[in-house]
Design a protein around this motif. Structure first.
Motif, PDB file in Angstrom:
ATOM      1  N   ASP A  80      37.312  37.887  35.237  1.00  0.00           N
ATOM      2  CA  ASP A  80      37.669  36.738  34.400  1.00  0.00           C
ATOM      3  C   ASP A  80      37.942  35.498  35.249  1.00  0.00           C
ATOM      4  OD1 ASP A  80      37.421  38.235  32.113  1.00  0.00           O
ATOM      5  OD2 ASP A  80      39.564  38.677  31.924  1.00  0.00           O
ATOM      6  N   ALA A  81      38.700  35.679  36.332  1.00  0.00           N
ATOM      7  CA  ALA A  81      39.005  34.547  37.207  1.00  0.00           C
ATOM      8  C   ALA A  81      37.738  34.008  37.865  1.00  0.00           C
ATOM      9  CB  ALA A  81      40.020  34.963  38.267  1.00  0.00           C
ATOM     10  N   LEU A  82      36.840  34.906  38.252  1.00  0.00           N
ATOM     11  CA  LEU A  82      35.606  34.470  38.891  1.00  0.00           C
ATOM     12  C   LEU A  82      34.664  33.770  37.912  1.00  0.00           C
ATOM     13  CD1 LEU A  82      34.870  37.448  41.303  1.00  0.00           C
ATOM     14  CD2 LEU A  82      35.911  35.239  41.828  1.00  0.00           C
ATOM     15  N   TYR A  83      34.767  34.111  36.619  1.00  0.00           N
ATOM     16  CA  TYR A  83      34.005  33.365  35.624  1.00  0.00           C
ATOM     17  C   TYR A  83      34.419  31.893  35.625  1.00  0.00           C
ATOM     18  CZ  TYR A  83      32.417  37.734  33.481  1.00  0.00           C
ATOM     19  OH  TYR A  83      31.838  38.948  33.239  1.00  0.00           O
ATOM     20  N   TRP A  84      35.736  31.668  35.585  1.00  0.00           N
ATOM     21  CA  TRP A  84      36.232  30.296  35.611  1.00  0.00           C
ATOM     22  C   TRP A  84      35.743  29.579  36.872  1.00  0.00           C
ATOM     23  CZ3 TRP A  84      38.831  27.781  31.791  1.00  0.00           C
ATOM     24  CH2 TRP A  84      39.412  28.544  30.782  1.00  0.00           C
ATOM     25  N   ALA A  85      35.844  30.273  38.003  1.00  0.00           N
ATOM     26  CA  ALA A  85      35.432  29.662  39.274  1.00  0.00           C
ATOM     27  C   ALA A  85      33.936  29.369  39.285  1.00  0.00           C
ATOM     28  CB  ALA A  85      35.800  30.587  40.431  1.00  0.00           C
ATOM     29  N   GLY A  86      33.133  30.339  38.853  1.00  0.00           N
ATOM     30  CA  GLY A  86      31.685  30.158  38.875  1.00  0.00           C
ATOM     31  C   GLY A  86      31.206  29.071  37.939  1.00  0.00           C
ATOM     32  N   PHE A  87      31.739  29.063  36.717  1.00  0.00           N
ATOM     33  CA  PHE A  87      31.314  28.031  35.772  1.00  0.00           C
ATOM     34  C   PHE A  87      31.852  26.664  36.168  1.00  0.00           C
ATOM     35  CE2 PHE A  87      30.587  31.685  32.841  1.00  0.00           C
ATOM     36  CZ  PHE A  87      29.240  31.435  32.614  1.00  0.00           C
ATOM     37  N   GLY A  88      32.999  26.630  36.835  1.00  0.00           N
ATOM     38  CA  GLY A  88      33.485  25.364  37.362  1.00  0.00           C
ATOM     39  C   GLY A  88      32.538  24.802  38.404  1.00  0.00           C
ATOM     40  N   THR A  89      32.059  25.674  39.308  1.00  0.00           N
ATOM     41  CA  THR A  89      31.105  25.230  40.324  1.00  0.00           C
ATOM     42  C   THR A  89      29.810  24.767  39.679  1.00  0.00           C
ATOM     43  OG1 THR A  89      32.054  26.792  41.910  1.00  0.00           O
ATOM     44  CG2 THR A  89      29.879  25.902  42.410  1.00  0.00           C
ATOM     45  N   MET A  90      29.323  25.506  38.688  1.00  0.00           N
ATOM     46  CA  MET A  90      28.108  25.100  37.990  1.00  0.00           C
ATOM     47  C   MET A  90      28.274  23.730  37.340  1.00  0.00           C
ATOM     48  SD  MET A  90      26.701  28.499  36.068  1.00  0.00           S
ATOM     49  CE  MET A  90      25.470  27.495  35.236  1.00  0.00           C
ATOM     50  N   LEU A 111      45.589  29.947  36.044  1.00  0.00           N
ATOM     51  CA  LEU A 111      44.827  30.057  37.288  1.00  0.00           C
ATOM     52  C   LEU A 111      43.358  29.754  37.042  1.00  0.00           C
ATOM     53  CD1 LEU A 111      44.578  30.836  40.272  1.00  0.00           C
ATOM     54  CD2 LEU A 111      44.287  33.222  39.534  1.00  0.00           C
ATOM     55  N   GLY A 112      42.823  30.258  35.925  1.00  0.00           N
ATOM     56  CA  GLY A 112      41.422  30.030  35.615  1.00  0.00           C
ATOM     57  C   GLY A 112      41.095  28.559  35.428  1.00  0.00           C
ATOM     58  N   VAL A 113      41.954  27.839  34.719  1.00  0.00           N
ATOM     59  CA  VAL A 113      41.725  26.400  34.490  1.00  0.00           C
ATOM     60  C   VAL A 113      41.771  25.637  35.812  1.00  0.00           C
ATOM     61  CG1 VAL A 113      42.665  24.320  33.423  1.00  0.00           C
ATOM     62  CG2 VAL A 113      42.541  26.445  32.117  1.00  0.00           C
ATOM     63  N   LEU A 114      42.758  25.951  36.645  1.00  0.00           N
ATOM     64  CA  LEU A 114      42.872  25.255  37.933  1.00  0.00           C
ATOM     65  C   LEU A 114      41.695  25.599  38.855  1.00  0.00           C
ATOM     66  CD1 LEU A 114      46.701  25.599  38.629  1.00  0.00           C
ATOM     67  CD2 LEU A 114      45.440  23.483  38.197  1.00  0.00           C
ATOM     68  N   LEU A 115      41.249  26.861  38.835  1.00  0.00           N
ATOM     69  CA  LEU A 115      40.076  27.229  39.627  1.00  0.00           C
ATOM     70  C   LEU A 115      38.846  26.459  39.154  1.00  0.00           C
ATOM     71  CD1 LEU A 115      40.400  31.108  40.066  1.00  0.00           C
ATOM     72  CD2 LEU A 115      40.330  29.401  41.902  1.00  0.00           C
ATOM     73  N   PHE A 116      38.702  26.352  37.831  1.00  0.00           N
ATOM     74  CA  PHE A 116      37.570  25.611  37.279  1.00  0.00           C
ATOM     75  C   PHE A 116      37.568  24.171  37.796  1.00  0.00           C
ATOM     76  CE2 PHE A 116      35.494  22.878  34.246  1.00  0.00           C
ATOM     77  CZ  PHE A 116      34.379  23.596  33.835  1.00  0.00           C
ATOM     78  N   LEU A 117      38.706  23.510  37.734  1.00  0.00           N
ATOM     79  CA  LEU A 117      38.788  22.108  38.135  1.00  0.00           C
ATOM     80  C   LEU A 117      38.598  21.944  39.644  1.00  0.00           C
ATOM     81  CD1 LEU A 117      41.796  21.019  35.891  1.00  0.00           C
ATOM     82  CD2 LEU A 117      39.376  20.431  35.575  1.00  0.00           C
ATOM     83  N   MET A 118      39.247  22.824  40.430  1.00  0.00           N
ATOM     84  CA  MET A 118      39.128  22.693  41.876  1.00  0.00           C
ATOM     85  C   MET A 118      37.691  22.937  42.338  1.00  0.00           C
ATOM     86  SD  MET A 118      41.071  24.715  44.992  1.00  0.00           S
ATOM     87  CE  MET A 118      39.975  26.137  45.037  1.00  0.00           C
ATOM     88  N   LEU A 119      37.068  23.988  41.839  1.00  0.00           N
ATOM     89  CA  LEU A 119      35.728  24.322  42.305  1.00  0.00           C
ATOM     90  C   LEU A 119      34.674  23.381  41.724  1.00  0.00           C
ATOM     91  CD1 LEU A 119      35.870  28.212  42.398  1.00  0.00           C
ATOM     92  CD2 LEU A 119      36.197  26.567  44.226  1.00  0.00           C
ATOM     93  N   ALA A 120      34.938  22.817  40.535  1.00  0.00           N
ATOM     94  CA  ALA A 120      34.023  21.804  40.009  1.00  0.00           C
ATOM     95  C   ALA A 120      33.940  20.625  40.961  1.00  0.00           C
ATOM     96  CB  ALA A 120      34.479  21.344  38.624  1.00  0.00           C
TER      97      ALA A 120
END
Length: 504
Positions: free
Chosen positions: A319-329, A372-381
């Motif tokens: 789940d956390a990696l989904y947020w990270a991956g889609f943030g990067t995308m 954590l997921g929201v912050l990962l999304f924003l940071m990796l975006a």
């Protein structure tokens, strides 16, 4: 009397400029990146399982991630030269075949050494596919949309990581980590399809293919028998030194071996760049090195951090990696538009600066998966997504005839920062928590990259050594191609080609 002059017609939407055929070609290249990302990140998902099976330490486990970076400089240079000499599509397929077979071989590894060897093969294939696909797309799309092309292409790597996380969740708990790698054979079929379906890149076909002259980007390395032998020895020493640095073979001599490897690679950059352009090649290698050094600690060790320090289950890690991956995308796509609007350098530095705000909060969250997921999304975006602009930033420094080899060499020598990053993160974690070490590395090195790219250090050094240097070969070549086209029939308005000057 009122003027009867016609107003200029509104330009068509940007996606209509791509066209159906170029859209199909882009999809084929993008799909290669999806498979690339899928194969490359598998190892990061199962480091803890592999360490348990083979009895590895934290540093040994991290070096398995580093292994794929050791041979990237060689694969990027060789397959890049293949792309310059015989066309981009041949190099793309060769790269896909190499990393697919390497991933499949990982599933049969019986110990640390055999698994590390398979990772070396993956690194060579990934590097070649990266440089060939990036140059292919950049040389196919219209000039004013090439930041978009670069960002859209790199987004495929992130989707591959998301798909890998999904497969991990459903396969590894029930079937073990080896089955995750057996799936890596699937891209071989895709590689054959890509080779059949792709037309050649427009720029390469116009400037190299139609001319009938096959460039040899590495001719300076083999100008005479003595130099050829000396450079063969340098290549062997560089590869051997890097292998020793990232395996137990180099225990106690890592600083010396690192200096030896760096000296060998710098010698290649000096010869390939010549008297006027060697500062550019070295500066680009350093820039990419720092870019990997800030980004890859998180990419490589985030699953380990989630499982060990936060105690997440495989489903929660996914789940956390989904947020990270889609943030990067999302970041890759968004920065593509920003790059075309504001210029590559401004978009790159500005987006990284915004991303700094999220680094320490990400590693401060303890009890909320959603937070954590929201912050990962924003940071990796902001911080990983901006890597979508890196191919465009590098490629503009080189002409078509040597672009793939030069991009492959500079990018993949710099990518050794990705080899250093997880090992450095693991070492720092011995003095502080893993989360703290990841935050410190990411924040500090991001500042360095902001200065290098925002202040355009590589181009400044290039102009210092060569005052007549072309500022952006992609832009100049596009303008030249447009000038050679016959004018439109009388009464028909000339279409805007989008080749206005811009900073890279």
């Amino acid at each position: 009397m009122k003027s009867s002059a016609r107003t200029a017609p509104k330009p068509p939407p940007w996606y209509r400029e791509i066209g159906r055929e170029k859209g199909k070609s882009f999809f084929a290249a993008w799909l290669g990146y999806v498979l690339d990302g899928f194969d490359f990140v598998l190892i990061t998902l199962v480091l803890t399982e592999i360490a348990d099976d083979f009895g590895l330490s934290a540093v040994e486990s991290a070096s398995l991630v580093s292994g794929a970076f050791v041979t990237r400089w060689l694969g990027g240079a060789l397959l890049g030269a293949l792309g310059d000499r015989f066309g981009r599509r041949s190099a793309m397929v060769a790269g896909i075949l190499l990393y697919s077979l390497g991933t499949f071989a990982c599933g049969f590894a019986w110990d640390y050494t055999s698994l590390f060897a398979a990772r070396l093969l993956i690194g060579m294939g990934m590097a070649g596919e990266y440089s060939a696909s990036a140059t292919y797309v950049l040389e196919t799309w219209p000039a004013r949309l090439r930041n978009r092309a670069s960002g859209f292409l790199i987004s495929g790597f992130s989707l591959g990581g998301v798909l890998a996380a999904e497969v991990y969740e459903h396969v590894v708990p029930d079937h073990g980590w080896r089955w995750l790698f057996y799936i890596g054979l699937l891209p071989v079929a895709v590689a054959l399809w890509v080779r059949r379906a792709l037309p050649e890149a427009d720029d390469w076909e116009a400037r190299v293919g139609a001319a009938g002259k096959r460039p040899n980007p590495f001719r300076p390395l083999f100008a005479g028998r003595a130099r050829a032998w000396a450079n063969t020895v340098l290549a062997a020493v560089a590869t051997g030194s890097l292998l020793a640095v990232f395996t137990p073979l180099g225990a106690g001599a890592v600083p010396v071996l690192s200096v030896v490897a760096a000296a060998c690679l710098t010698a290649f950059a000096v010869q390939l760049g010549g008297r006027r352009r060697w500062p550019l090649l070295v500066a680009l290698c350093v820039t990419v090195f720092c870019a990997f050094l800030y980004s890859w600690p998180v990419q490589a060790l985030l699953p380990t951090y989630l499982k060990t320090e936060l105690g997440y289950t495989p489903a929660q890690v996914s789940d956390a990696l989904y947020w990270a991956g889609f943030g990067t995308m999302a970041g890759c796509v968004a920065t593509g538009f920003l790059g075309d609007r504001f210029g590559t350098r401004r978009a790159y530095a500005g987006t990284l600066l915004a991303g700094l705000a999220f680094v320490f909060p990400v590693f401060a969250v303890q009890g909320s998966l959603l937070g954590l997921g929201v912050l990962l999304f924003l940071m990796l975006a902001c911080m990983q997504g901006v890597s979508g602009l890196l191919p465009k930033f590098i490629a503009g420094h080189f002409p078509t005839e040597t672009r793939a080899a030069s991009l492959g060499f500079t990018y993949n020598v710099g990518a050794l920062g990705g080899a250093v990053a997880p090992v450095l993160g693991a070492h720092l974690a011995s003095a502080m928590s893993l989360g703290q070490s990841l935050a410190v590395l990411t924040f500090t090195l991001t500042l360095v990259v902001i200065v290098l790219i925002g202040c355009d250090i590589p181009s400044r050094l290039n102009r210092f050594a060569d005052p007549e240097a072309v500022p952006d070969h992609l832009l100049v070549e596009a303008a030249t191609a447009t000038a050679r086209k016959p004018p439109p029939p009388a009464g028909r308005p000339r279409r805007d080609t989008g080749t206005r000057p811009t900073d890279r």
